[in-house]
Design a protein around this motif. Structure first.
Motif, PDB file in Angstrom:
ATOM      1  N   ARG A   2      -0.027  -5.946  -5.177  1.00  0.00           N
ATOM      2  CA  ARG A   2      -0.458  -4.780  -5.977  1.00  0.00           C
ATOM      3  C   ARG A   2       0.502  -3.610  -5.771  1.00  0.00           C
ATOM      4  O   ARG A   2       0.897  -2.941  -6.709  1.00  0.00           O
ATOM      5  CB  ARG A   2      -1.876  -4.346  -5.572  1.00  0.00           C
ATOM      6  CG  ARG A   2      -2.960  -5.278  -6.071  1.00  0.00           C
ATOM      7  CD  ARG A   2      -4.303  -4.870  -5.525  1.00  0.00           C
ATOM      8  NE  ARG A   2      -4.734  -3.570  -6.027  1.00  0.00           N
ATOM      9  CZ  ARG A   2      -5.633  -2.797  -5.445  1.00  0.00           C
ATOM     10  NH1 ARG A   2      -6.198  -3.186  -4.324  1.00  0.00           N
ATOM     11  NH2 ARG A   2      -5.979  -1.651  -5.968  1.00  0.00           N
ATOM     12  N   LEU A   3       0.859  -3.365  -4.489  1.00  0.00           N
ATOM     13  CA  LEU A   3       1.770  -2.260  -4.191  1.00  0.00           C
ATOM     14  C   LEU A   3       3.140  -2.479  -4.822  1.00  0.00           C
ATOM     15  O   LEU A   3       3.828  -1.518  -5.165  1.00  0.00           O
ATOM     16  CB  LEU A   3       1.937  -2.124  -2.668  1.00  0.00           C
ATOM     17  CG  LEU A   3       0.802  -1.398  -1.973  1.00  0.00           C
ATOM     18  CD1 LEU A   3       0.796  -1.716  -0.491  1.00  0.00           C
ATOM     19  CD2 LEU A   3       0.961   0.108  -2.167  1.00  0.00           C
ATOM     20  N   LEU A   4       3.523  -3.737  -4.975  1.00  0.00           N
ATOM     21  CA  LEU A   4       4.825  -4.026  -5.576  1.00  0.00           C
ATOM     22  C   LEU A   4       4.740  -4.088  -7.094  1.00  0.00           C
ATOM     23  O   LEU A   4       5.667  -4.535  -7.763  1.00  0.00           O
ATOM     24  CB  LEU A   4       5.378  -5.334  -4.999  1.00  0.00           C
ATOM     25  CG  LEU A   4       5.772  -5.248  -3.521  1.00  0.00           C
ATOM     26  CD1 LEU A   4       5.933  -6.631  -2.905  1.00  0.00           C
ATOM     27  CD2 LEU A   4       7.067  -4.449  -3.344  1.00  0.00           C
ATOM     28  N   ALA A  36      -1.540   4.721   0.195  1.00  0.00           N
ATOM     29  CA  ALA A  36      -1.056   3.597  -0.615  1.00  0.00           C
ATOM     30  C   ALA A  36      -1.972   3.306  -1.805  1.00  0.00           C
ATOM     31  O   ALA A  36      -1.588   2.583  -2.721  1.00  0.00           O
ATOM     32  CB  ALA A  36      -0.926   2.354   0.266  1.00  0.00           C
ATOM     33  N   GLY A  37      -3.185   3.853  -1.765  1.00  0.00           N
ATOM     34  CA  GLY A  37      -4.136   3.597  -2.858  1.00  0.00           C
ATOM     35  C   GLY A  37      -4.985   2.368  -2.621  1.00  0.00           C
ATOM     36  O   GLY A  37      -5.647   1.880  -3.536  1.00  0.00           O
ATOM     37  N   PRO A  46      -2.147   1.569  -6.944  1.00  0.00           N
ATOM     38  CA  PRO A  46      -1.128   1.342  -5.917  1.00  0.00           C
ATOM     39  C   PRO A  46       0.254   1.023  -6.487  1.00  0.00           C
ATOM     40  O   PRO A  46       1.252   1.538  -6.018  1.00  0.00           O
ATOM     41  CB  PRO A  46      -1.677   0.148  -5.118  1.00  0.00           C
ATOM     42  CG  PRO A  46      -3.141   0.167  -5.351  1.00  0.00           C
ATOM     43  CD  PRO A  46      -3.366   0.774  -6.694  1.00  0.00           C
ATOM     44  N   GLY A  47       0.307   0.187  -7.493  1.00  0.00           N
ATOM     45  CA  GLY A  47       1.588  -0.260  -8.045  1.00  0.00           C
ATOM     46  C   GLY A  47       2.356   0.828  -8.775  1.00  0.00           C
ATOM     47  O   GLY A  47       3.535   0.648  -9.079  1.00  0.00           O
ATOM     48  N   ILE A  52       5.279   3.734  -3.762  1.00  0.00           N
ATOM     49  CA  ILE A  52       5.122   3.761  -2.302  1.00  0.00           C
ATOM     50  C   ILE A  52       5.353   2.355  -1.761  1.00  0.00           C
ATOM     51  O   ILE A  52       4.802   1.388  -2.272  1.00  0.00           O
ATOM     52  CB  ILE A  52       3.701   4.255  -1.923  1.00  0.00           C
ATOM     53  CG1 ILE A  52       3.611   5.771  -2.129  1.00  0.00           C
ATOM     54  CG2 ILE A  52       3.356   3.881  -0.492  1.00  0.00           C
ATOM     55  CD1 ILE A  52       2.277   6.371  -1.789  1.00  0.00           C
ATOM     56  N   GLY A  57       9.178  -7.151  -6.225  1.00  0.00           N
ATOM     57  CA  GLY A  57       8.838  -5.809  -6.728  1.00  0.00           C
ATOM     58  C   GLY A  57       9.848  -5.213  -7.691  1.00  0.00           C
ATOM     59  O   GLY A  57       9.682  -4.074  -8.134  1.00  0.00           O
TER      60      GLY A  57
END
Lengths: 222, 229
Positions: free
Chosen positions: A122-124, B44-45, B72-73, B77, B99
């Protein structure tokens, strides 16, 4: 050996398995990722066929798909024939009857994937579909295989739902399990034995395939 | 106004922290259970606090009063934990490329190699996660987090499980990055090596901020107690 029934059974199992995987993968993903209050209800409904007697499920499906309901009449209008006592009707009945065998292993497989990997994805920037396709499915490959093997063998061995929804029409709805029933009714025990051995071999082969895909105990802890 | 304002209740634990991020590296320091990781997860969410406001490079990432919560995405971050969190079915190269899918293939391949080189992991390109040692995993995880050029890099004790030589090497590479870094640690010996402002967190509250020497002077007894633990 009733080859027509064998071919019909294999076709029914293959089509049912394919449809169930297509339905159950997004459904299992929804179950493991949703915060909706409907989740326990959906889980209960998809597990219900395990507990429900096949004849009860078959009876309600027969009523639903028959000419007495608007749904049944609508489907008959669309297809040009009623779903009950047809191959398509068997597929619908089999898919509903076997849905727990697809959803349960997939849900367990998705649950077993480390949550921190989903967070990293998700972060990526990965969206839900990409997380499912590139993280959950590859890391739950054994669960997908288990779901497919269980759906296939469960459909092959169905009797109650198939008989209620499809009846016993040679070439159209008579599956191997119904052929065995007919052979026993005719006291053709030798034939019934041959047909039963075929079902037994299919089920055993599917389970061997399933267990062979698991890592050995030593390997799992290596 | 501080960049980060968080009010969050988790069971009996209350997080009530306000602080600003430095222009380069900021160290979030405090004992285990003081709320450091929770702050990182909120930034980061990954956790939605009951109340909070987070701004980064002039962009509002979170404002509970205005019901703003950037996913988050889209926060730009990067987040690396002690466990690295590499995708086990992918190679180091595929992990780093995950990513930056939006880049053209050639640019992506170049960026992946550049990032792996940056953290001394270029020889690991085709290795899958299970074939990597702990230190190698951390190098690949950092390369993956930095590859999309995030505005902020959150590092949650990323070197805790590594030997001195590896951790010193990775730390020097990290500090050379142009990216803003929020570095979490509970190890006084570790933060001693990082030339950065320190945010000292105790029981969910920020009790001191500033250069390490300043924080040390004002919290000498408590920090010595931490060191003894």
């Amino acid at each position: 050996m009733d080859l027509q029934a064998l071919w019909l059974t294999l076709r029914l199992a293959a089509v049912t398995t394919a449809i169930l995987l297509l339905l159950a993968i997004p459904l299992a993903f929804w179950i493991v990722s949703t915060r909706s209050r409907l989740r326990p209800v959906v889980e209960a409904v998809t597990t219900l066929p395990i507990l429900l007697p096949p004849t009860v499920l078959g009876f309600y499906l027969l009523v639903l798909l028959g000419q007495r309901t608007a749904f049944g009449r609508g489907i008959a209008h669309l297809l040009g024939h009623p779903l009950a006592f047809s191959f398509e009707g068997l597929v619908v009945g089999s898919a509903i009857y076997s849905i727990p065998f697809a959803v349960q292993p997939l849900t367990a497989g998705f649950h077993s994937v480390d949550a921190s990997l989903i967070e990293q994805a998700r972060l990526l920037g990965a969206g839900r579909f990409r997380i499912l396709r590139e993280i959950l499915l590859p890391l739950s490959a054994r669960s997908v295989l288990a779901a497919a093997a269980l759906c296939f063998t469960h459909t092959i061995g169905e009797f109650g739902v198939v008989l209620m929804v499809g009846g016993d029409i040679p070439g159209a709805t008579r599956t191997l399990s119904i052929a065995i029933y007919d052979q026993v009714q005719d006291f053709s025990y030798a034939q019934a034995n041959h047909t039963s051995l075929v079902l037994l071999a299919f089920s055993l082969a599917a389970l061997i395939l399933l267990y062979a895909s698991r890592p050995r105990n030593g390997a799992a802890h290596a | 106004m501080p960049d980060v304002q968080i009010r969050h209740q988790q069971g009996h634990f209350t997080l009530d922290a306000d602080f600003s991020l430095g222009s380069r590296c900021t160290v979030l320091f405090g004992p285990s259970g003081s709320g450091k990781s929770t702050i990182l997860r909120i930034l980061a969410g990954l956790i939605a606090p009951q109340q909070g406001r987070v701004t980064l490079a002039g962009r509002t990432l979170l404002n509970t009063d205005q019901r703003i919560a950037v996913p988050p995405g889209r926060r730009s971050i990067g987040y690396v934990t002690q466990q690295a969190g590499l995708f086990p079915h992918l190679t180091a190269r595929e992990n780093v490329a995950f990513g930056i899918r939006h880049l053209e293939r050639e640019a992506r391949d170049r960026r992946v190699l550049e990032m792996l080189r940056l953290f001394g992991a270029e020889s690991l390109t085709h290795r899958r996660t299970p074939q990597l040692s702990g230190g190698e995993r951390q190098r690949v995880a950092l390369a993956r987090a930095v590859a999309p050029a995030p505005d902020l890099l959150l590092l949650d004790e990323p070197l805790a499980a590594l030997d001195d030589a590896s951790s010193q090497d990775i730390l020097s590479r990290l500090l050379a990055l142009p990216t803003r870094v929020l570095y979490v640690s509970h190890d006084l010996a570790e933060i001693w090596r990082i030339p950065a402002d320190v945010v000292f967190l105790e029981h969910g509250r920020v009790t001191a901020t500033g250069p390490l020497q300043h924080v040390l002077a004002s919290h000498r007894e408590r920090l010595l107690h931490q060191l003894a633990i």
